[in-house]
Design a protein around this motif. Structure first.
Motif, PDB file in Angstrom:
ATOM      1  N   SER A 127       0.848  -1.193  -0.213  1.00  0.00           N
ATOM      2  CA  SER A 127       0.211  -0.213  -0.496  1.00  0.00           C
ATOM      3  C   SER A 127       0.801   1.021   0.267  1.00  0.00           C
ATOM      4  CB  SER A 127      -1.126  -0.132   1.511  1.00  0.00           C
ATOM      5  OG  SER A 127      -2.008  -1.188   1.149  1.00  0.00           O
ATOM      6  N   GLU A 128       1.646   0.882   0.847  1.00  0.00           N
ATOM      7  CA  GLU A 128       3.241   2.701   0.488  1.00  0.00           C
ATOM      8  C   GLU A 128       3.277   2.776  -0.817  1.00  0.00           C
ATOM      9  OE1 GLU A 128       3.943  -0.084   2.215  1.00  0.00           O
ATOM     10  OE2 GLU A 128       2.486   0.411   4.508  1.00  0.00           O
ATOM     11  N   THR A 129       3.352   1.699  -1.958  1.00  0.00           N
ATOM     12  CA  THR A 129       3.421   2.101  -3.491  1.00  0.00           C
ATOM     13  C   THR A 129       2.910   3.216  -4.239  1.00  0.00           C
ATOM     14  OG1 THR A 129       4.715  -0.098  -3.368  1.00  0.00           O
ATOM     15  CG2 THR A 129       5.030   1.065  -5.200  1.00  0.00           C
ATOM     16  N   SER A 166      -3.952   8.343  -6.530  1.00  0.00           N
ATOM     17  CA  SER A 166      -3.771   7.675  -4.949  1.00  0.00           C
ATOM     18  C   SER A 166      -5.315   8.239  -4.702  1.00  0.00           C
ATOM     19  CB  SER A 166      -2.760   7.959  -4.274  1.00  0.00           C
ATOM     20  OG  SER A 166      -1.595   6.931  -5.081  1.00  0.00           O
ATOM     21  N   GLU A 167      -5.251   9.663  -4.574  1.00  0.00           N
ATOM     22  CA  GLU A 167      -5.838  10.070  -3.114  1.00  0.00           C
ATOM     23  C   GLU A 167      -7.631   9.357  -4.065  1.00  0.00           C
ATOM     24  OE1 GLU A 167      -5.442  14.812  -4.547  1.00  0.00           O
ATOM     25  OE2 GLU A 167      -3.800  14.466  -3.698  1.00  0.00           O
ATOM     26  N   LEU A 168      -7.962  10.075  -4.956  1.00  0.00           N
ATOM     27  CA  LEU A 168      -8.919   8.693  -5.442  1.00  0.00           C
ATOM     28  C   LEU A 168      -9.441   7.660  -5.129  1.00  0.00           C
ATOM     29  CD1 LEU A 168     -11.401   9.175  -7.040  1.00  0.00           C
ATOM     30  CD2 LEU A 168     -10.370   8.340  -9.411  1.00  0.00           C
ATOM     31  N   PHE A 169      -8.580   7.046  -5.147  1.00  0.00           N
ATOM     32  CA  PHE A 169      -8.489   4.579  -4.896  1.00  0.00           C
ATOM     33  C   PHE A 169      -8.907   4.960  -3.255  1.00  0.00           C
ATOM     34  CE2 PHE A 169      -6.478   1.164  -3.442  1.00  0.00           C
ATOM     35  CZ  PHE A 169      -7.633   0.433  -4.406  1.00  0.00           C
ATOM     36  N   TRP A 170      -8.192   5.536  -3.070  1.00  0.00           N
ATOM     37  CA  TRP A 170      -8.247   5.549  -1.038  1.00  0.00           C
ATOM     38  C   TRP A 170      -9.339   6.912  -0.483  1.00  0.00           C
ATOM     39  CZ3 TRP A 170      -5.761   1.774   0.717  1.00  0.00           C
ATOM     40  CH2 TRP A 170      -4.440   1.538  -0.297  1.00  0.00           C
ATOM     41  N   VAL A 195      -7.909  -0.525 -10.591  1.00  0.00           N
ATOM     42  CA  VAL A 195      -6.587  -0.217  -9.032  1.00  0.00           C
ATOM     43  C   VAL A 195      -7.801  -1.265  -8.404  1.00  0.00           C
ATOM     44  CG1 VAL A 195      -5.457   0.777  -7.207  1.00  0.00           C
ATOM     45  CG2 VAL A 195      -5.362   1.839  -9.797  1.00  0.00           C
ATOM     46  N   SER A 196      -7.738  -2.276  -7.626  1.00  0.00           N
ATOM     47  CA  SER A 196      -8.004  -2.751  -6.383  1.00  0.00           C
ATOM     48  C   SER A 196      -7.185  -3.416  -5.017  1.00  0.00           C
ATOM     49  CB  SER A 196      -8.770  -4.701  -7.480  1.00  0.00           C
ATOM     50  OG  SER A 196      -7.823  -5.648  -7.803  1.00  0.00           O
ATOM     51  N   LYS A 197      -7.581  -3.729  -4.644  1.00  0.00           N
ATOM     52  CA  LYS A 197      -6.774  -4.200  -3.239  1.00  0.00           C
ATOM     53  C   LYS A 197      -7.958  -4.878  -2.110  1.00  0.00           C
ATOM     54  CE  LYS A 197      -4.990  -1.436   0.969  1.00  0.00           C
ATOM     55  NZ  LYS A 197      -6.002  -2.801   2.433  1.00  0.00           N
ATOM     56  N   THR A 198      -6.770  -6.049  -1.787  1.00  0.00           N
ATOM     57  CA  THR A 198      -6.931  -7.832  -1.177  1.00  0.00           C
ATOM     58  C   THR A 198      -5.464  -7.136  -0.249  1.00  0.00           C
ATOM     59  OG1 THR A 198      -7.321  -8.857  -3.017  1.00  0.00           O
ATOM     60  CG2 THR A 198      -6.799  -9.829  -1.140  1.00  0.00           C
ATOM     61  N   GLY A 199      -6.542  -7.272   1.060  1.00  0.00           N
ATOM     62  CA  GLY A 199      -6.176  -6.923   2.578  1.00  0.00           C
ATOM     63  C   GLY A 199      -4.857  -5.879   2.451  1.00  0.00           C
ATOM     64  N   GLU A 200      -2.902  -5.802   2.303  1.00  0.00           N
ATOM     65  CA  GLU A 200      -2.955  -5.257   2.314  1.00  0.00           C
ATOM     66  C   GLU A 200      -1.757  -4.732   0.766  1.00  0.00           C
ATOM     67  OE1 GLU A 200      -1.024  -2.751   4.519  1.00  0.00           O
ATOM     68  OE2 GLU A 200      -3.316  -4.069   5.426  1.00  0.00           O
ATOM     69  N   ALA A 231       9.054  -4.760 -13.788  1.00  0.00           N
ATOM     70  CA  ALA A 231       9.722  -5.989 -12.810  1.00  0.00           C
ATOM     71  C   ALA A 231       9.903  -6.053 -11.582  1.00  0.00           C
ATOM     72  CB  ALA A 231       9.712  -7.581 -13.103  1.00  0.00           C
ATOM     73  N   ALA A 232      10.949  -4.920 -11.559  1.00  0.00           N
ATOM     74  CA  ALA A 232      11.691  -4.530 -10.855  1.00  0.00           C
ATOM     75  C   ALA A 232      11.464  -4.046  -9.245  1.00  0.00           C
ATOM     76  CB  ALA A 232      13.191  -3.397 -10.804  1.00  0.00           C
ATOM     77  N   GLY A 233      11.585  -4.477  -8.110  1.00  0.00           N
ATOM     78  CA  GLY A 233      10.515  -3.364  -7.124  1.00  0.00           C
ATOM     79  C   GLY A 233       9.630  -3.648  -6.865  1.00  0.00           C
ATOM     80  N   ARG A 234       8.536  -4.879  -7.783  1.00  0.00           N
ATOM     81  CA  ARG A 234       7.419  -5.244  -7.121  1.00  0.00           C
ATOM     82  C   ARG A 234       7.291  -7.159  -7.665  1.00  0.00           C
ATOM     83  NH1 ARG A 234       7.163  -1.320 -11.654  1.00  0.00           N
ATOM     84  NH2 ARG A 234       7.034   0.255 -10.234  1.00  0.00           N
ATOM     85  N   HIS A 235       5.629  -6.875  -7.440  1.00  0.00           N
ATOM     86  CA  HIS A 235       5.670  -8.735  -7.811  1.00  0.00           C
ATOM     87  C   HIS A 235       4.725  -8.304  -8.746  1.00  0.00           C
ATOM     88  CE1 HIS A 235       3.207 -12.564  -7.177  1.00  0.00           C
ATOM     89  NE2 HIS A 235       4.015 -12.708  -8.302  1.00  0.00           N
ATOM     90  N   LEU A 236       5.745  -9.140 -10.089  1.00  0.00           N
ATOM     91  CA  LEU A 236       4.766  -8.662 -11.971  1.00  0.00           C
ATOM     92  C   LEU A 236       4.032 -10.172 -11.999  1.00  0.00           C
ATOM     93  CD1 LEU A 236       4.518  -8.454 -14.768  1.00  0.00           C
ATOM     94  CD2 LEU A 236       6.425  -9.306 -15.488  1.00  0.00           C
ATOM     95  N   ILE A 237       2.998 -10.100 -11.659  1.00  0.00           N
ATOM     96  CA  ILE A 237       1.985 -11.247 -12.196  1.00  0.00           C
ATOM     97  C   ILE A 237       2.189 -12.274 -13.572  1.00  0.00           C
ATOM     98  CG2 ILE A 237      -0.321 -12.561 -12.074  1.00  0.00           C
ATOM     99  CD1 ILE A 237       0.597 -11.332  -9.314  1.00  0.00           C
ATOM    100  N   SER A 238       2.203 -11.036 -14.219  1.00  0.00           N
ATOM    101  CA  SER A 238       2.080 -11.619 -15.573  1.00  0.00           C
ATOM    102  C   SER A 238       1.534  -9.863 -16.689  1.00  0.00           C
ATOM    103  CB  SER A 238       0.996 -12.328 -16.396  1.00  0.00           C
ATOM    104  OG  SER A 238      -0.167 -11.787 -15.826  1.00  0.00           O
ATOM    105  N   LEU A 239       2.502 -10.319 -18.265  1.00  0.00           N
ATOM    106  CA  LEU A 239       2.330  -9.450 -18.982  1.00  0.00           C
ATOM    107  C   LEU A 239       2.437  -9.871 -20.496  1.00  0.00           C
ATOM    108  CD1 LEU A 239       4.873  -6.663 -18.939  1.00  0.00           C
ATOM    109  CD2 LEU A 239       4.389  -7.493 -20.811  1.00  0.00           C
ATOM    110  N   PHE A 240       1.721  -9.678 -20.725  1.00  0.00           N
ATOM    111  CA  PHE A 240       1.092  -9.827 -22.756  1.00  0.00           C
ATOM    112  C   PHE A 240       1.372  -8.895 -23.706  1.00  0.00           C
ATOM    113  CE2 PHE A 240      -1.635 -12.266 -25.908  1.00  0.00           C
ATOM    114  CZ  PHE A 240      -0.443 -12.736 -25.861  1.00  0.00           C
ATOM    115  N   THR A 241       2.147  -9.184 -24.615  1.00  0.00           N
ATOM    116  CA  THR A 241       2.147  -8.380 -25.703  1.00  0.00           C
ATOM    117  C   THR A 241       1.192  -8.881 -27.364  1.00  0.00           C
ATOM    118  OG1 THR A 241       4.136  -8.789 -26.449  1.00  0.00           O
ATOM    119  CG2 THR A 241       4.334  -6.550 -24.537  1.00  0.00           C
TER     120      THR A 241
END
Length: 317
Positions: A127-129, A166-170, A195-200, A231-241
């Protein structure tokens, strides 16, 4: 039940007539889609054969029972698939008697056809990102600049500032928030951001489409380097081109322009290389990922490699 006016509102569909050259996902249609989601209706937009639709509208019309309904030759067809449609009293449905595409769909377009590069990805982070960071990085890599604007509909009138996202989402209590985005670089780009949130954990699910007047300008070989930083610094689930024929202005015509072809796919985590599919590591030590090269976007054999890769990945989990 209240909501936007419609030309026809049945138990299964909201039907809206749009006689204009370009139909976008306006706030009025966004309100209509919200009503459709709440009542499990399909959104069906009816236009003439010379109309075009925008990327955000095209993406929302892929939901169940939704159609881009095109009037032509005394009948109707789906502008995205070419399948003939008929009115069954409650909405437009596939014509059960049809055995081929609608003739107007297979008519060659008269305007110049360029190329459209589509990048779809999902990332997760704490959530801090800052929300929108991944979207900004991808847009900058592909167009030379961050997005120009965003909005909850079209046109995207809010100036791009990630803190505003971020302001809108929160402010919405971290409810799932769907946005449109538009690029500002030398190369046109339009997309959507969910944008969605599950837990933290916060998740961004993004589709960005980039337009090229000359298909030779698409940086196919450079994509692993251009996109690898996500992918650097975050969890990439998937990317497709994937790459397809289309107008450089990123509107869609109700015509057959040929099938899109896959270019590559990236998957985060400690995944293994797939036999026979070129791969390279991207990301960093904290957030590893693998890029798999599937093709050049022009050869349909790439879909066979895609199926092979998905079977390999499913077997590894």
């Amino acid at each position: 039940m209240t909501g936007p006016a419609a030309d026809a509102l049945t138990p299964s569909a909201m039907v809206v007539l749009q006689d204009r050259p370009v139909v976008g996902f306006t706030k009025w249609l966004a309100d209509g889609l919200r009503l459709c989601s709440e009542t499990r209706r399909g959104l069906q937009i009816v236009t003439g054969p010379d109309s075009r639709i925008t990327v955000p509208l095209r993406l929302v019309l892929t939901s169940p029972n939704s159609h881009w309904v095109v009037r032509a030759d005394g009948g109707y067809y789906d502008g995205l698939s070419g399948v003939p449609l008929v009115w069954d009293g409650a909405g437009f449905v596939t014509d059960p008697q049809a055995r081929t595409y609608a003739p107007a769909y297979t008519t060659a377009p008269s305007e110049p056809v360029g190329a459209q590069l589509t990048v779809t990805f999902r990332v997760r982070y704490t959530s801090e990102t800052g929300i929108g960071t991944a979207t900004e990085e991808i847009c900058t890599a592909l167009t030379g600049g961050p997005p120009a604007g965003w909005g909850t509909a079209e046109p995207a009138t809010d100036v791009w500032r990630r803190e505003r996202l971020s302001e809108l989402f929160w402010s919405r209590g971290a409810e799932a928030t769907w946005l449109t985005i538009v690029g500002a670089g030398a190369t046109p780009a339009v997309g959507t951001l969910l944008v969605s949130k599950t837990g933290e954990v916060v998740e961004e699910a993004v589709t960005i489409v980039v337009g090229y007047a000359d298909p030779r300008d698409v940086p196919v070989a450079e994509l692993p380097g251009l996109l690898g930083g996500i992918a650097a610094g975050r969890h990439l689930i998937s990317l497709f081109t994937q790459l397809g024929n289309g107008r450089a202005d990123l509107t869609t015509v109700p015509r057959w322009l040929g099938p899109p072809g896959p270019i590559g796919m990236a998957v985060g985590g400690a995944v293994s290389e797939a036999p026979g599919i070129p791969a390279q590591r991207i990301g960093d030590a904290r957030s590893p990922a693998v890029w798999y090269m599937l093709g050049d976007g022009r050869q349909q054999e790439g879909w066979q490699r895609y199926e092979q890769l998905t079977r390999h990945l499913q077997g590894g989990f």
